[in-house]
Scaffold this motif. Structure first.
Motif, short mmCIF file in Angstrom:
data_model
loop_
_atom_site.label_atom_id
_atom_site.label_comp_id
_atom_site.label_asym_id
_atom_site.label_seq_id
_atom_site.Cartn_x
_atom_site.Cartn_y
_atom_site.Cartn_z
N ASP A 29 0.80 -1.24 0.00
CA ASP A 29 0.00 0.00 0.00
C ASP A 29 0.83 1.28 0.00
O ASP A 29 0.42 2.28 -0.56
CB ASP A 29 -0.93 0.02 1.23
N LEU A 30 1.98 1.25 0.67
CA LEU A 30 2.81 2.45 0.77
C LEU A 30 4.27 2.07 0.48
O LEU A 30 5.13 2.10 1.36
CB LEU A 30 2.72 3.04 2.20
N VAL A 89 -6.92 -1.51 11.37
CA VAL A 89 -7.09 -2.86 10.84
C VAL A 89 -5.99 -3.15 9.82
O VAL A 89 -5.67 -2.30 8.99
CB VAL A 89 -8.45 -3.03 10.12
N VAL A 91 -4.74 -6.33 7.13
CA VAL A 91 -4.92 -7.66 6.57
C VAL A 91 -3.79 -7.92 5.57
O VAL A 91 -3.52 -7.08 4.70
CB VAL A 91 -6.30 -7.80 5.89
N ARG A 96 -6.41 -10.87 1.29
CA ARG A 96 -7.42 -9.81 1.19
C ARG A 96 -8.60 -10.23 0.33
O ARG A 96 -8.50 -11.17 -0.44
CB ARG A 96 -6.77 -8.55 0.61
N ARG A 97 -9.68 -9.51 0.47
CA ARG A 97 -10.94 -9.74 -0.26
C ARG A 97 -11.53 -11.11 0.04
O ARG A 97 -12.18 -11.70 -0.81
CB ARG A 97 -10.76 -9.57 -1.78
N THR A 98 -11.28 -11.61 1.24
CA THR A 98 -11.93 -12.86 1.65
C THR A 98 -12.90 -12.60 2.81
O THR A 98 -13.42 -13.53 3.42
CB THR A 98 -10.90 -13.91 2.12
N GLY A 99 -13.08 -11.33 3.15
CA GLY A 99 -14.01 -10.99 4.23
C GLY A 99 -13.34 -10.89 5.61
O GLY A 99 -14.02 -10.63 6.60
N GLY A 101 -11.18 -8.62 6.77
CA GLY A 101 -11.22 -7.24 7.28
C GLY A 101 -12.56 -6.96 7.93
O GLY A 101 -12.65 -6.43 9.04
N ARG A 102 -13.64 -7.39 7.23
CA ARG A 102 -14.98 -7.15 7.75
C ARG A 102 -15.19 -7.90 9.07
O ARG A 102 -15.74 -7.36 10.03
CB ARG A 102 -16.01 -7.58 6.70
N PRO A 129 -6.54 0.47 -0.71
CA PRO A 129 -7.82 -0.25 -0.66
C PRO A 129 -8.67 0.10 0.56
O PRO A 129 -9.88 -0.14 0.58
CB PRO A 129 -7.41 -1.72 -0.60
N ALA A 132 -12.01 2.21 -0.13
CA ALA A 132 -13.22 1.49 -0.57
C ALA A 132 -13.74 0.59 0.55
O ALA A 132 -14.95 0.42 0.71
CB ALA A 132 -12.90 0.65 -1.81
N PHE A 133 -12.83 0.03 1.33
CA PHE A 133 -13.21 -0.85 2.42
C PHE A 133 -14.09 -0.11 3.43
O PHE A 133 -15.22 -0.53 3.72
CB PHE A 133 -11.95 -1.41 3.09
N SER A 136 -17.38 1.06 2.09
CA SER A 136 -18.35 -0.04 1.94
C SER A 136 -19.03 -0.37 3.28
O SER A 136 -20.11 -0.93 3.30
CB SER A 136 -17.67 -1.29 1.37
C1 LIG Z 1 -8.53 -2.30 4.18
C2 LIG Z 1 -8.26 -3.78 4.50
C3 LIG Z 1 -8.31 -3.94 6.01
C4 LIG Z 1 -9.38 -4.61 3.86
O1 LIG Z 1 -9.23 -5.96 4.27
P1 LIG Z 1 -9.93 -7.17 3.46
O2 LIG Z 1 -9.84 -8.37 4.31
O3 LIG Z 1 -9.39 -7.24 2.10
O4 LIG Z 1 -11.44 -6.65 3.39
P2 LIG Z 1 -12.75 -7.54 3.12
O5 LIG Z 1 -12.41 -8.74 2.29
O6 LIG Z 1 -13.45 -7.80 4.42
O7 LIG Z 1 -13.61 -6.52 2.24
C5 LIG Z 1 -14.89 -6.02 2.64
C6 LIG Z 1 -15.41 -5.10 1.56
O8 LIG Z 1 -14.60 -3.94 1.47
C7 LIG Z 1 -14.54 -3.48 0.11
N1 LIG Z 1 -13.16 -3.58 -0.37
C8 LIG Z 1 -12.10 -4.09 0.30
N2 LIG Z 1 -10.99 -3.97 -0.45
C9 LIG Z 1 -11.36 -3.38 -1.60
C10 LIG Z 1 -10.65 -3.01 -2.78
N3 LIG Z 1 -9.34 -3.25 -2.91
N4 LIG Z 1 -11.33 -2.43 -3.78
C11 LIG Z 1 -12.66 -2.22 -3.68
N5 LIG Z 1 -13.40 -2.57 -2.60
C12 LIG Z 1 -12.73 -3.13 -1.57
C13 LIG Z 1 -15.44 -4.45 -0.69
O9 LIG Z 1 -16.75 -3.91 -0.69
C14 LIG Z 1 -15.36 -5.70 0.17
O10 LIG Z 1 -16.46 -6.56 -0.01
P3 LIG Z 1 -16.45 -7.63 -1.25
O11 LIG Z 1 -15.12 -8.30 -1.27
O12 LIG Z 1 -17.58 -8.56 -0.89
O13 LIG Z 1 -16.71 -6.83 -2.48
C15 LIG Z 1 -6.90 -4.24 3.93
O14 LIG Z 1 -6.83 -3.89 2.57
C16 LIG Z 1 -5.73 -3.64 4.67
O15 LIG Z 1 -5.20 -4.23 5.61
N6 LIG Z 1 -5.26 -2.47 4.29
C17 LIG Z 1 -4.21 -1.76 5.02
C18 LIG Z 1 -4.85 -0.85 6.01
C19 LIG Z 1 -3.90 0.02 6.76
O16 LIG Z 1 -4.16 0.35 7.88
N7 LIG Z 1 -2.84 0.44 6.27
C20 LIG Z 1 -1.99 1.33 7.05
C21 LIG Z 1 -0.68 1.39 6.42
S1 LIG Z 1 -0.94 1.60 4.70
#
Ligand SMILES: CC(C)(COP(=O)(O)OP(=O)(O)OC[C@H]1O[C@@H](n2cnc3c(N)ncnc32)[C@H](O)[C@@H]1OP(=O)(O)O)[C@@H](O)C(=O)NCCC(=O)NCCS
Length: 338
Positions: A29-30, A89, A91, A96-99, A101-102, A129, A132-133, A136
């Motif tokens: 991400d960064l 949070v 992940v 990722r995208r397996t639910g 995070g939710r 991401p 959008a998370f 959503s």
């Molecule tokens: C944000 C984050 C927690 C999401 O975790 P995840 O386990 O992938 O999320 P989920 O699978 O539960 O996604 C839930 C919903 O969020 C949305 N979503 C999550 N990632 C998305 C993406 N990349 N693009 C679009 N929608 C997204 C979707 O609606 C998704 O539902 P769906 O998969 O049924 O469409 C993860 O990407 C993460 O850890 N990011 C880093 C966060 C952070 O704090 N960073 C700090 C340093 S950069």
């Protein structure tokens, strides 16, 4: 397996595994940010200000056949303070995208509700991401800052040395590694309190009474984060006319964090902002030889400070947003989700 997790008693292997996940998240991400180190990571995750509490859960793989604990692939932590739960949070990109995070947010949200807190806040980094998370999940954007990064390798040091001395007559600067000395704590807190009243609504928590300031410095030290301060003292009154704070974290000591910079209203217009920041960089150059970059966050409306930062060589990096949601609404939405 998702379970509540206490970093104070976690095994070293778990702390190391969480670090791996954090660094995988940063790479995804960064990618320009330096990876974190294990140094004081346990303390960073455990220590809080008096009156605050942090609760954490991890998602961990099942133990391997040889009995080694599974990797930690996700984490949520919530900091409970003053009526709000602040969420973080993580992940691992591979799951990722397996639910997950939710699921993690659901656990935290229920606990925040059960503890009697009404709202949840979270810092969301632009162009990742997470935007959008959280959208959503019904979180709304409440505030945006710009993060800027200064590459010390590109700094014009002679120009900086000139800026550091370009301050009006009647003021002098003091460099205070470790934090403000005890005899200026009261004046320091007064400077912070005044600006808290008049300034630009930044969300960063400021410590504005002496007791809270001492607590906040103590907490920083316990978390492995070393504060440095430059003060501008108004010689006639002995008041703190301006201050700037930089913290060098043991977890990423090549990139420091600029915290507050404050010039008290009556002392604006004398070049104090530019001079204290320039002096800070000159001092850090010798105090922290490993340091390569400094990052800072500013309200986009704060044009005066953005101008000074640009002169010093800061380059805007990306948006840094605060999102918020009502806890009851979030729990309701998550419970309704299949
Ligand atoms: C944000 C984050 C927690 C999401 O975790 P995840 O386990 O992938 O999320 P989920 O699978 O539960 O996604 C839930 C919903 O969020 C949305 N979503 C999550 N990632 C998305 C993406 N990349 N693009 C679009 N929608 C997204 C979707 O609606 C998704 O539902 P769906 O998969 O049924 O469409 C993860 O990407 C993460 O850890 N990011 C880093 C966060 C952070 O704090 N960073 C700090 C340093 S950069």
């Amino acid at each position: 397996m998702v379970r509540e997790w206490d970093p104070r008693t976690a095994s070293s292997a778990e702390i190391a595994s969480l670090l791996d996940t954090l660094n995988a998240v940063l790479t995804a991400d960064l990618p320009q940010d330096p990876p974190w180190r294990e140094s004081s990571l346990r303390e960073y995750l455990s220590e809080v200000m008096p009156g605050e509490r942090r609760i954490s859960w991890v998602a961990q793989e099942e133990p391997a056949a040889d009995g080694n604990p599974g990797r930690i692939l996700g984490q949520v932590q919530v900091l409970l303070l003053g009526g709000i739960g602040v969420l973080e949070v993580l992940v691992h990109p591979s799951v990722r995208r397996t639910g997950l995070g939710r699921t993690l947010v659901k656990l935290a949200a229920r606990r925040i509700r059960d503890e009697g807190f009404g709202s949840i806040g979270v810092e969301v980094v632009g162009d990742t991401p997470a935007v959008a998370f959280y959208e959503s999940l019904g979180f709304a954007r409440e505030y945006v800052e710009t993060r800027s990064v200064l590459d010390l390798g590109a700094v014009d040091w002679p120009a900086l040395a000139e800026m550091a001395t370009g301050i009006g007559a009647g003021y002098h600067l003091e460099f205070c590694p470790g934090g403000p000395p005890d005899d200026v704590i009261e004046a320091y807190a007064r400077a912070k309190a005044e600006v808290r009243d008049v300034d630009d609504g930044e969300l960063r928590p400021s410590s504005y009474d002496p007791e809270r300031l001492r607590d906040s410095l103590d907490t920083l030290h316990r978390r492995g984060m070393k504060p440095y301060i430059v003060l501008a003292i108004h010689e006639q009154s002995g008041e703190v006319a301006g201050l700037t704070e930089v913290v060098v974290p043991a977890q990423h000591p090549t990139r420091a964090d600029q915290y507050d910079t404050i010039v008290v209203q009556d002392h604006r217009g004398y070049g104090i902002d530019r001079a204290i920041k320039a002096r800070m960089l000159l001092e850090l150059r010798s105090a922290e030889p490993e340091l390569a970059e400094v990052q800072t966050w500013n309200a986009q409306a704060n044009e005066a400070m953005l101008k000074v930062n640009a002169e010093l060589g800061y380059r805007p990096d990306r948006d840094w947003c605060e999102y918020g949601v009502d806890v009851a609404e979030l729990v309701h939405r998550l419970d309704a989700h299949p």
